[in-house]
Every structure is written in C-alpha cells, then in structure tokens.
Design a protein around this motif. Structure first.
Motif, PDB file in Angstrom:
ATOM      1  N   ALA A 130      47.789  48.951  38.270  1.00 11.07           N
ATOM      2  CA  ALA A 130      48.165  47.618  37.395  1.00 11.07           C
ATOM      3  C   ALA A 130      49.138  46.856  37.938  1.00 11.07           C
ATOM      4  CB  ALA A 130      48.826  48.113  35.839  1.00 11.07           C
ATOM      5  N   PHE A 131      49.928  47.345  38.685  1.00 12.21           N
ATOM      6  CA  PHE A 131      51.258  46.812  39.403  1.00 12.21           C
ATOM      7  C   PHE A 131      50.653  46.114  40.586  1.00 12.21           C
ATOM      8  CE2 PHE A 131      54.608  46.667  42.583  1.00 12.21           C
ATOM      9  CZ  PHE A 131      55.482  45.668  42.147  1.00 12.21           C
ATOM     10  N   THR A 132      50.025  47.049  41.189  1.00 15.37           N
ATOM     11  CA  THR A 132      49.455  46.302  42.620  1.00 15.37           C
ATOM     12  C   THR A 132      48.604  45.489  42.581  1.00 15.37           C
ATOM     13  OG1 THR A 132      49.727  48.521  43.690  1.00 15.37           O
ATOM     14  CG2 THR A 132      48.221  47.202  44.847  1.00 15.37           C
ATOM     15  N   ARG A 133      47.738  45.116  41.485  1.00 18.13           N
ATOM     16  CA  ARG A 133      46.943  44.201  40.931  1.00 18.13           C
ATOM     17  C   ARG A 133      47.887  42.951  40.603  1.00 18.13           C
ATOM     18  NH1 ARG A 133      41.447  44.529  39.170  1.00 18.13           N
ATOM     19  NH2 ARG A 133      41.998  43.388  37.402  1.00 18.13           N
ATOM     20  N   SER A 134      48.882  43.349  40.050  1.00 21.96           N
ATOM     21  CA  SER A 134      49.715  42.036  39.646  1.00 21.96           C
ATOM     22  C   SER A 134      50.578  41.403  40.796  1.00 21.96           C
ATOM     23  CB  SER A 134      50.869  42.499  38.439  1.00 21.96           C
ATOM     24  OG  SER A 134      51.658  43.349  39.156  1.00 21.96           O
ATOM     25  N   VAL A 135      50.746  42.122  41.821  1.00 26.34           N
ATOM     26  CA  VAL A 135      51.566  41.317  42.867  1.00 26.34           C
ATOM     27  C   VAL A 135      50.559  40.994  43.986  1.00 26.34           C
ATOM     28  CG1 VAL A 135      53.732  42.570  42.264  1.00 26.34           C
ATOM     29  CG2 VAL A 135      51.876  43.678  43.950  1.00 26.34           C
ATOM     30  N   ALA A 136      49.435  41.170  43.792  1.00 23.40           N
ATOM     31  CA  ALA A 136      48.532  40.470  45.135  1.00 23.40           C
ATOM     32  C   ALA A 136      48.473  39.335  45.391  1.00 23.40           C
ATOM     33  CB  ALA A 136      46.803  40.864  44.478  1.00 23.40           C
ATOM     34  N   GLY A 137      48.817  38.481  44.468  1.00 18.20           N
ATOM     35  CA  GLY A 137      49.072  37.076  44.715  1.00 18.20           C
ATOM     36  C   GLY A 137      50.113  36.763  45.554  1.00 18.20           C
ATOM     37  N   ARG A 138      51.205  37.667  45.229  1.00 18.44           N
ATOM     38  CA  ARG A 138      52.416  37.365  46.176  1.00 18.44           C
ATOM     39  C   ARG A 138      52.242  37.856  47.591  1.00 18.44           C
ATOM     40  NH1 ARG A 138      56.913  34.745  45.347  1.00 18.44           N
ATOM     41  NH2 ARG A 138      58.147  36.220  46.311  1.00 18.44           N
TER      42      ARG A 138
ATOM     43  N   GLU B  40      43.248  43.111  44.373  1.00 16.82           N
ATOM     44  CA  GLU B  40      42.871  42.665  43.084  1.00 16.82           C
ATOM     45  C   GLU B  40      41.477  43.260  42.479  1.00 16.82           C
ATOM     46  OE1 GLU B  40      44.358  37.870  43.935  1.00 16.82           O
ATOM     47  OE2 GLU B  40      42.338  38.592  44.222  1.00 16.82           O
ATOM     48  N   GLU B  41      40.841  43.923  43.448  1.00 18.18           N
ATOM     49  CA  GLU B  41      39.628  44.615  42.947  1.00 18.18           C
ATOM     50  C   GLU B  41      39.887  45.926  42.704  1.00 18.18           C
ATOM     51  OE1 GLU B  41      37.040  43.839  46.013  1.00 18.18           O
ATOM     52  OE2 GLU B  41      36.728  41.600  45.647  1.00 18.18           O
ATOM     53  N   LEU B  42      41.131  46.639  42.714  1.00 21.73           N
ATOM     54  CA  LEU B  42      41.530  47.917  42.499  1.00 21.73           C
ATOM     55  C   LEU B  42      41.151  48.189  40.978  1.00 21.73           C
ATOM     56  CD1 LEU B  42      44.516  48.250  44.605  1.00 21.73           C
ATOM     57  CD2 LEU B  42      42.361  49.249  44.937  1.00 21.73           C
ATOM     58  N   ASP B  43      41.388  49.468  40.536  1.00 22.11           N
ATOM     59  CA  ASP B  43      41.094  49.903  39.177  1.00 22.11           C
ATOM     60  C   ASP B  43      42.299  49.514  38.197  1.00 22.11           C
ATOM     61  OD1 ASP B  43      41.834  51.922  37.104  1.00 22.11           O
ATOM     62  OD2 ASP B  43      39.603  52.492  37.500  1.00 22.11           O
ATOM     63  N   PRO B  44      41.997  48.534  37.228  1.00 17.96           N
ATOM     64  CA  PRO B  44      43.222  48.037  36.595  1.00 17.96           C
ATOM     65  C   PRO B  44      44.286  49.139  35.891  1.00 17.96           C
ATOM     66  CG  PRO B  44      41.425  47.611  35.330  1.00 17.96           C
ATOM     67  CD  PRO B  44      40.933  48.082  36.591  1.00 17.96           C
ATOM     68  N   ASP B  45      43.630  50.381  35.659  1.00 15.89           N
ATOM     69  CA  ASP B  45      44.445  51.370  34.841  1.00 15.89           C
ATOM     70  C   ASP B  45      45.246  52.054  35.696  1.00 15.89           C
ATOM     71  OD1 ASP B  45      43.361  50.679  32.489  1.00 15.89           O
ATOM     72  OD2 ASP B  45      41.431  52.152  32.753  1.00 15.89           O
ATOM     73  N   GLN B  46      44.773  52.208  37.077  1.00 12.09           N
ATOM     74  CA  GLN B  46      45.597  52.997  37.854  1.00 12.09           C
ATOM     75  C   GLN B  46      46.363  52.179  38.679  1.00 12.09           C
ATOM     76  OE1 GLN B  46      42.404  54.917  40.192  1.00 12.09           O
ATOM     77  NE2 GLN B  46      43.178  57.236  39.303  1.00 12.09           N
TER      78      GLN B  46
END
Length: 227
Positions: free
Chosen positions: A190-198, A182-188
């Motif tokens: 974006a998908f990984t951040r979006s599925v962090a909750g899963r 969730e703390e990764l760069d949102p531009d690079q």
C-alpha cells in the motif's frame, strides 16, 4: 640536396606521484578498479612500470592515494562563514557528487585502512557536530549517523547508476519502475504504491539533502529541554 631540419623532441612532463595519481583517477573512472594495473597505467603515462613503483609501492597504496585526491576536493572549502548546519550539508553534497562522478570511491572509502580519506570526512563532520553544541556523550553517535547516511546513500546512488545500461534515459527508467510499483498488490504494498508518483519525478540530490536535514533536525531536537 636540401637538408631536412630536425624537429626538437617533445619534452615529456616529469613523472611525479601527483601525475601518477591523476592518471590513476582517470583510469579508474574509465575501467574501474579491476582495470587499474601498473601495466595499463604505464601505457597511459608512456613510461615503464618500474618508474611508477619508484613513487607508489603497489595497487593498494595507489587506490588510497587516488581516493584521497578525490576526497580532498570535498573537504578544502572554507567554512568560516557557514553555519554548522550548512557546512554539513555542503560537505555531504560534495561527497555525494564526488562519488557520483567517481563511483569507485564509495567502495574504497568503506574498505580503506586507518588514517584513510574517510577519516578526513569524519573529522569535518565531527567538528560541525561539536559546533552544533551536541552534548559530548552524543557526538560520536551523531557524527556516525551522518557519516553512515552520507556514504550509504551516495554509494547506493552510484551503484544504481552503474547498473544502468549505457544510454539509458533516466526519466524513462524511473517511469517504468514507478509504473511497476503502481501495479503491485495493494494489500501488500500500500505504501509503495502511494509514493510511486514521487519516485517518477524525484531528484536524487534533493532527496539526499532532505535526508541530511531530517538527521540534523533529529540531532537538534534531542538538545531541546523537555517540559
């Protein structure tokens, strides 16, 4: 003077190939492939290495036999009343659970020679692929895709488990990884951040079976006539 009654000696279970293989599985589960030596196995069986060599020619044969013994438990279930789809799911989950319980099996399956336990799995998958009425020209591809997914994901899951420190809490570990995502760069990412909750709440076995269903859905879709 009272005489002491001599207790009869405890009779040892006869040494057999089955007993040797069973002990090898236990040893592999405890110390891994590097710890499986004929000396260690002889100590566990309370015998000499020479007696083991009478039944098994060497470590390569012993590893193959141990792998075969574990895999055999996943391919002996009666599938008479199961649909091909459900039979493949059951076989896949059996292999997944076997490799999770015996992480060394995953490595051995990928390194095994011809006529290996891996072929037993491939044969069972292939028969169900045929039962799904997959065209003959596509059967090898379909069975290979399922085989690669099953061994790859099951092996990776076992490898992930082995890298964790003993006593690691899975929930806490996944939460830490998800937080890092969730703390990764949102531009690079974006998908990984979006599925962090899963990632934080996912179930490995459920996700594994969902992947099997995706592959089977794709196999079935290719058989549908195009408009």
């Amino acid at each position: 003077m009272a005489t002491r009654t001599r207790r009869p000696e405890r009779r040892q279970e006869p040494l057999s190939r089955e007993r040797i293989v069973s002990a090898a599985v236990e040893l592999l589960d405890t110390v891994g492939e590097s710890g499986l030596t004929f000396r260690a196995l002889a100590e566990r069986l309370a015998t000499g290495p020479g007696a083991i060599y009478w039944h098994v020619s060497g470590k390569t044969e012993l590893l193959a036999a141990a792998t075969d013994a574990v895999v055999a438990t996943t391919v002996t279930e009666d599938e008479t009343d199961a649909t091909p789809w459900n039979a493949i799911r059951a076989l896949a989950l059996g292999v997944f659970d076997a490799i999770e319980a015996h992480p060394w099996v995953g490595t051995q399956l990928t390194q095994a020679p011809p006529q290996s336990p891996m072929l037993h799995i491939f044969e069972r998958i292939g028969r169900q692929v045929q039962a799904l009425q997959v065209p003959e020209a596509a059967q090898f591809t379909a069975a290979s895709a399922l085989m690669s997914y099953i061994l790859g994901v099951a092996g990776q899951n076992a490898a992930n488990t082995r890298t964790l420190q003993p006593g690691t809490d899975r929930t806490e570990f996944l939460d830490a990884v998800a937080t890092a995502w969730e703390e990764l760069d949102p531009d690079q990412y974006a998908f990984t951040r979006s599925v962090a909750g899963r990632l934080r709440k996912h179930d490995d076995r459920a996700e594994f079976l969902a992947g099997i269903d995706l592959i089977l859905t794709g196999i079935s879709a290719r058989q549908q006539p195009t408009a």
